[in-house]
Design a protein around this motif. Sequence first.
Motif, PDB file in Angstrom:
ATOM      1  N   GLY A   1      25.504  17.640  -7.219  1.00  0.00           N
ATOM      2  CA  GLY A   1      26.250  16.400  -7.050  1.00  0.00           C
ATOM      3  C   GLY A   1      25.438  15.144  -7.252  1.00  0.00           C
ATOM      4  N   ASP A   2      24.175  15.270  -7.629  1.00  0.00           N
ATOM      5  CA  ASP A   2      23.308  14.109  -7.862  1.00  0.00           C
ATOM      6  C   ASP A   2      23.488  13.643  -9.305  1.00  0.00           C
ATOM      7  OD1 ASP A   2      20.647  12.957  -8.920  1.00  0.00           O
ATOM      8  OD2 ASP A   2      20.410  12.851  -6.736  1.00  0.00           O
ATOM      9  N   ARG A   3      23.930  12.411  -9.474  1.00  0.00           N
ATOM     10  CA  ARG A   3      24.237  11.889 -10.805  1.00  0.00           C
ATOM     11  C   ARG A   3      23.038  11.966 -11.742  1.00  0.00           C
ATOM     12  NH1 ARG A   3      23.569   7.448 -13.862  1.00  0.00           N
ATOM     13  NH2 ARG A   3      25.243   6.868 -15.288  1.00  0.00           N
ATOM     14  N   GLU A   4      21.889  11.518 -11.295  1.00  0.00           N
ATOM     15  CA  GLU A   4      20.709  11.489 -12.169  1.00  0.00           C
ATOM     16  C   GLU A   4      20.275  12.889 -12.575  1.00  0.00           C
ATOM     17  OE1 GLU A   4      19.515   8.802 -13.682  1.00  0.00           O
ATOM     18  OE2 GLU A   4      21.184   7.803 -12.667  1.00  0.00           O
ATOM     19  N   LYS A   5      20.356  13.828 -11.649  1.00  0.00           N
ATOM     20  CA  LYS A   5      20.004  15.210 -11.994  1.00  0.00           C
ATOM     21  C   LYS A   5      20.986  15.766 -13.018  1.00  0.00           C
ATOM     22  CE  LYS A   5      17.750  16.533  -7.689  1.00  0.00           C
ATOM     23  NZ  LYS A   5      17.864  17.411  -6.508  1.00  0.00           N
ATOM     24  N   LEU A   6      22.266  15.492 -12.818  1.00  0.00           N
ATOM     25  CA  LEU A   6      23.277  15.973 -13.758  1.00  0.00           C
ATOM     26  C   LEU A   6      23.073  15.357 -15.134  1.00  0.00           C
ATOM     27  CD1 LEU A   6      25.735  17.728 -14.285  1.00  0.00           C
ATOM     28  CD2 LEU A   6      27.178  15.853 -13.451  1.00  0.00           C
ATOM     29  N   VAL A   7      22.778  14.083 -15.189  1.00  0.00           N
ATOM     30  CA  VAL A   7      22.511  13.421 -16.473  1.00  0.00           C
ATOM     31  C   VAL A   7      21.346  14.123 -17.177  1.00  0.00           C
ATOM     32  CG1 VAL A   7      21.622  11.313 -17.555  1.00  0.00           C
ATOM     33  CG2 VAL A   7      23.465  11.157 -15.870  1.00  0.00           C
ATOM     34  N   GLY A   8      20.280  14.381 -16.442  1.00  0.00           N
ATOM     35  CA  GLY A   8      19.112  15.036 -17.030  1.00  0.00           C
ATOM     36  C   GLY A   8      19.413  16.433 -17.540  1.00  0.00           C
ATOM     37  N   ILE A   9      20.203  17.177 -16.783  1.00  0.00           N
ATOM     38  CA  ILE A   9      20.542  18.541 -17.183  1.00  0.00           C
ATOM     39  C   ILE A   9      21.438  18.534 -18.417  1.00  0.00           C
ATOM     40  CG2 ILE A   9      21.793  20.611 -16.466  1.00  0.00           C
ATOM     41  CD1 ILE A   9      20.749  19.945 -13.568  1.00  0.00           C
ATOM     42  N   VAL A  10      22.429  17.651 -18.437  1.00  0.00           N
ATOM     43  CA  VAL A  10      23.315  17.537 -19.605  1.00  0.00           C
ATOM     44  C   VAL A  10      22.506  17.113 -20.825  1.00  0.00           C
ATOM     45  CG1 VAL A  10      25.243  16.215 -20.592  1.00  0.00           C
ATOM     46  CG2 VAL A  10      25.414  17.129 -18.265  1.00  0.00           C
ATOM     47  N   GLN A  11      21.625  16.167 -20.625  1.00  0.00           N
ATOM     48  CA  GLN A  11      20.778  15.679 -21.721  1.00  0.00           C
ATOM     49  C   GLN A  11      19.928  16.829 -22.283  1.00  0.00           C
ATOM     50  OE1 GLN A  11      18.157  12.560 -20.407  1.00  0.00           O
ATOM     51  NE2 GLN A  11      17.423  12.119 -22.444  1.00  0.00           N
ATOM     52  N   GLU A  12      19.358  17.609 -21.405  1.00  0.00           N
ATOM     53  CA  GLU A  12      18.503  18.726 -21.811  1.00  0.00           C
ATOM     54  C   GLU A  12      19.295  19.823 -22.535  1.00  0.00           C
ATOM     55  OE1 GLU A  12      16.503  22.315 -19.303  1.00  0.00           O
ATOM     56  OE2 GLU A  12      16.107  20.290 -18.567  1.00  0.00           O
ATOM     57  N   ARG A  13      20.417  20.239 -21.966  1.00  0.00           N
ATOM     58  CA  ARG A  13      21.202  21.348 -22.534  1.00  0.00           C
ATOM     59  C   ARG A  13      21.821  20.995 -23.885  1.00  0.00           C
ATOM     60  NH1 ARG A  13      19.302  25.574 -20.613  1.00  0.00           N
ATOM     61  NH2 ARG A  13      19.624  25.946 -18.411  1.00  0.00           N
ATOM     62  N   TYR A  14      22.234  19.728 -24.024  1.00  0.00           N
ATOM     63  CA  TYR A  14      22.947  19.336 -25.242  1.00  0.00           C
ATOM     64  C   TYR A  14      22.102  18.533 -26.223  1.00  0.00           C
ATOM     65  CZ  TYR A  14      27.222  21.184 -23.314  1.00  0.00           C
ATOM     66  OH  TYR A  14      28.174  22.034 -22.810  1.00  0.00           O
ATOM     67  N   GLY A  15      20.853  18.241 -25.871  1.00  0.00           N
ATOM     68  CA  GLY A  15      19.987  17.488 -26.766  1.00  0.00           C
ATOM     69  C   GLY A  15      20.486  16.079 -27.021  1.00  0.00           C
ATOM     70  N   LEU A  16      21.046  15.456 -25.991  1.00  0.00           N
ATOM     71  CA  LEU A  16      21.615  14.114 -26.118  1.00  0.00           C
ATOM     72  C   LEU A  16      20.608  13.046 -25.732  1.00  0.00           C
ATOM     73  CD1 LEU A  16      25.024  14.735 -24.304  1.00  0.00           C
ATOM     74  CD2 LEU A  16      24.638  14.633 -26.766  1.00  0.00           C
ATOM     75  N   ALA A  17      20.853  11.849 -26.222  1.00  0.00           N
ATOM     76  CA  ALA A  17      20.112  10.687 -25.735  1.00  0.00           C
ATOM     77  C   ALA A  17      20.588  10.412 -24.314  1.00  0.00           C
ATOM     78  CB  ALA A  17      20.387   9.481 -26.628  1.00  0.00           C
ATOM     79  N   LYS A  18      19.744   9.783 -23.529  1.00  0.00           N
ATOM     80  CA  LYS A  18      20.087   9.524 -22.128  1.00  0.00           C
ATOM     81  C   LYS A  18      21.384   8.728 -22.010  1.00  0.00           C
ATOM     82  CE  LYS A  18      18.348   8.012 -17.720  1.00  0.00           C
ATOM     83  NZ  LYS A  18      17.248   7.491 -16.936  1.00  0.00           N
ATOM     84  N   ASP A  19      21.562   7.732 -22.859  1.00  0.00           N
ATOM     85  CA  ASP A  19      22.779   6.912 -22.817  1.00  0.00           C
ATOM     86  C   ASP A  19      24.032   7.750 -23.038  1.00  0.00           C
ATOM     87  OD1 ASP A  19      21.217   4.682 -22.389  1.00  0.00           O
ATOM     88  OD2 ASP A  19      21.406   3.909 -24.435  1.00  0.00           O
ATOM     89  N   ASP A  20      23.959   8.693 -23.980  1.00  0.00           N
ATOM     90  CA  ASP A  20      25.113   9.547 -24.257  1.00  0.00           C
ATOM     91  C   ASP A  20      25.408  10.478 -23.090  1.00  0.00           C
ATOM     92  OD1 ASP A  20      25.522   8.441 -26.774  1.00  0.00           O
ATOM     93  OD2 ASP A  20      24.224   9.908 -27.760  1.00  0.00           O
ATOM     94  N   ALA A  21      24.353  11.037 -22.502  1.00  0.00           N
ATOM     95  CA  ALA A  21      24.536  11.918 -21.341  1.00  0.00           C
ATOM     96  C   ALA A  21      25.119  11.130 -20.168  1.00  0.00           C
ATOM     97  CB  ALA A  21      23.212  12.563 -20.956  1.00  0.00           C
ATOM     98  N   GLU A  22      24.628   9.914 -19.947  1.00  0.00           N
ATOM     99  CA  GLU A  22      25.163   9.075 -18.865  1.00  0.00           C
ATOM    100  C   GLU A  22      26.634   8.762 -19.100  1.00  0.00           C
ATOM    101  OE1 GLU A  22      22.428   5.776 -18.864  1.00  0.00           O
ATOM    102  OE2 GLU A  22      21.313   6.642 -17.175  1.00  0.00           O
ATOM    103  N   ARG A  23      27.000   8.470 -20.330  1.00  0.00           N
ATOM    104  CA  ARG A  23      28.399   8.171 -20.651  1.00  0.00           C
ATOM    105  C   ARG A  23      29.284   9.379 -20.346  1.00  0.00           C
ATOM    106  NH1 ARG A  23      31.044   9.760 -24.593  1.00  0.00           N
ATOM    107  NH2 ARG A  23      29.275  10.180 -25.939  1.00  0.00           N
ATOM    108  N   GLN A  24      28.843  10.567 -20.743  1.00  0.00           N
ATOM    109  CA  GLN A  24      29.629  11.766 -20.476  1.00  0.00           C
ATOM    110  C   GLN A  24      29.773  12.024 -18.979  1.00  0.00           C
ATOM    111  OE1 GLN A  24      28.565  15.330 -22.560  1.00  0.00           O
ATOM    112  NE2 GLN A  24      28.533  14.314 -24.554  1.00  0.00           N
ATOM    113  N   VAL A  25      28.685  11.860 -18.244  1.00  0.00           N
ATOM    114  CA  VAL A  25      28.727  12.080 -16.791  1.00  0.00           C
ATOM    115  C   VAL A  25      29.644  11.057 -16.136  1.00  0.00           C
ATOM    116  CG1 VAL A  25      27.335  11.989 -14.674  1.00  0.00           C
ATOM    117  CG2 VAL A  25      26.523  13.278 -16.657  1.00  0.00           C
ATOM    118  N   ASP A  26      29.579   9.818 -16.586  1.00  0.00           N
ATOM    119  CA  ASP A  26      30.448   8.783 -16.021  1.00  0.00           C
ATOM    120  C   ASP A  26      31.923   9.055 -16.338  1.00  0.00           C
ATOM    121  OD1 ASP A  26      28.270   7.521 -14.904  1.00  0.00           O
ATOM    122  OD2 ASP A  26      28.118   5.990 -16.471  1.00  0.00           O
TER     123      ASP A  26
END
Length: 67
Positions: free
Chosen positions: A34-59
């Motif tokens: 449930g930690d936003r920053e951890k989720l952003v990092g995991i999504v970024q890592e799994r999908y090879g996204l830029a941080k901004d894109d991962a943050e947008r998806q999480v938001d």
Amino acid sequence: MNWDVIQGKWKQLKGDTQSYWGKLTDDDVDRAAGDREKLVGIVQERYGLAKDDAERQVDEFAAKHSA
């Protein structure tokens, strides 16, 4: 968007999280806990996204589930 709502419902949202991001494992979702920053990092890592894109998806995910 209220991330506190997401954190409070995290156990209920675990399945939705994996449906939204199919590449996330159970361990990934548990690690995010449930930690936003951890989720952003995991999504970024799994999908090879830029941080901004991962943050947008999480938001976007949070906006759908915080109501």
